[in-house]
Design an enzyme around this catalytic site. Structure first.
Site, PDB file in Angstrom:
ATOM      1  N   ALA A   7       0.844  -1.196   0.000  1.00 47.53           N
ATOM      2  CA  ALA A   7       0.000   0.000   0.000  1.00 47.53           C
ATOM      3  C   ALA A   7       0.879   1.246   0.000  1.00 47.53           C
ATOM      4  O   ALA A   7       1.507   1.581   1.009  1.00 47.53           O
ATOM      5  CB  ALA A   7      -0.917  -0.007   1.223  1.00 47.53           C
ATOM      6  N   ALA A 108       7.929   0.352   5.160  1.00 45.93           N
ATOM      7  CA  ALA A 108       7.858  -1.090   4.948  1.00 45.93           C
ATOM      8  C   ALA A 108       8.193  -1.471   3.511  1.00 45.93           C
ATOM      9  O   ALA A 108       8.778  -2.530   3.256  1.00 45.93           O
ATOM     10  CB  ALA A 108       6.476  -1.607   5.327  1.00 45.93           C
ATOM     11  N   ASP A 109       7.826  -0.617   2.550  1.00 44.01           N
ATOM     12  CA  ASP A 109       8.143  -0.905   1.151  1.00 44.01           C
ATOM     13  C   ASP A 109       9.647  -0.883   0.918  1.00 44.01           C
ATOM     14  O   ASP A 109      10.187  -1.697   0.146  1.00 44.01           O
ATOM     15  CB  ASP A 109       7.447   0.087   0.230  1.00 44.01           C
TER      16      ASP A 109
END
Length: 256
Positions: A7, A108-109
């Site tokens: 996301a 997080a990506d």
């Protein structure tokens, strides 16, 4: 089957893995107001159109840099897949060490990109992720996440040119037909394209000088395939690198 969701601020990229094979890949707009049921209906429709079995999903992993969608995605996972999702963060067992001043600050990506980049290409490695922002994520020779650079994204620049000027049109980001534009659209297209290629190559050149000439540079994200056509340093385009990183992290953590 593993459902992996990345996301981002503009899009949410979705991957369905059957073992190591990416059996389905989709990209949706990140809509902060979307409810768990709306996400669930979208997922159900995507699986149905791709002839994939919703009931076969036995794991869900999420990387998110948009806190507003975390709770709806978690509820969607529990309600439609009957699975508690794993949210990737700095405390997750990644298989690489985080050498950031404050590990909580790392998206997080970026962690997923670094895991996949080191796994697939070794170290030193630089992942250039062209999304809402342009992220340079750097993994050292021994598998340490060293940090990186964050730059304004291509879409931001295009919107800025259009929104802050009276007569410049909105243009697409693409490789121009020629360097020297002979009209406004051509001039803007060339300036954007070679401007970003030049910025990316300039940064990668400095990183390579610091880490060594054997540093691998790999591009991913929406416009990565366009950039690698002219880049002197980023010759590899790996479309599904972030999703692959999520799969690798899931494999490391699923038995924990």
């Amino acid at each position: 089957m593993l459902l992996a969701l990345d996301a981002g601020n503009t899009n949410i990229t979705i991957g369905a893995f059957s073992g190591e094979k990416l059996a389905g890949r989709w990209r949706l707009r990140t809509i902060k107001e979307q409810t768990a049921d709306e996400w669930g209906i979208l997922m159900r429709n995507l699986f149905s159109l791709s002839s994939l079995d919703l009931a076969a999903v036995d794991g869900v992993i999420i990387s998110s840099v948009v806190p507003a969608v975390d709770q709806p995605l978690e509820a969607m996972s529990e309600r439609y897949f009957h699975r508690q999702p794993v949210f990737v963060n700095h405390t997750t067992n990644l298989g690489i060490r985080i050498r950031y001043d404050n590990p909580r600050e790392v998206g997080a990506d970026r962690l997923a990109n670094s895991v996949a980049g080191f796994h697939k290409y070794g170290g030193p490695c630089v992942v250039v992720d062209l999304g809402t922002t342009i992220n340079f994520d750097i993994v050292g020779r021994e598998g340490d996440f060293l940090g990186g650079l964050l730059c304004p994204g291509i879409g931001m620049s295009i919107s800025g040119l259009f929104g802050q000027t009276a007569r410049l049109p909105m243009v697409d980001f693409r490789e121009p037909e020629k360097l020297i534009g002979s009209n406004t659209v051509g001039s803007m297209t060339s300036g954007l394209y070679y401007g970003f290629v030049g910025m990316i190559d300039g940064i990668l050149e400095r990183i390579t000088q610091e880490l060594g000439q054997d540093t691998q540079a790999v591009a991913t994200g929406g416009q990565g395939n366009v950039i690698v056509k002219s880049s002197r340093f980023a010759k590899i385009y790996d479309q599904d690198l972030t999703l692959e990183g999520l799969r690798l992290i899931w494999e490391r953590n699923k038995a924990v």
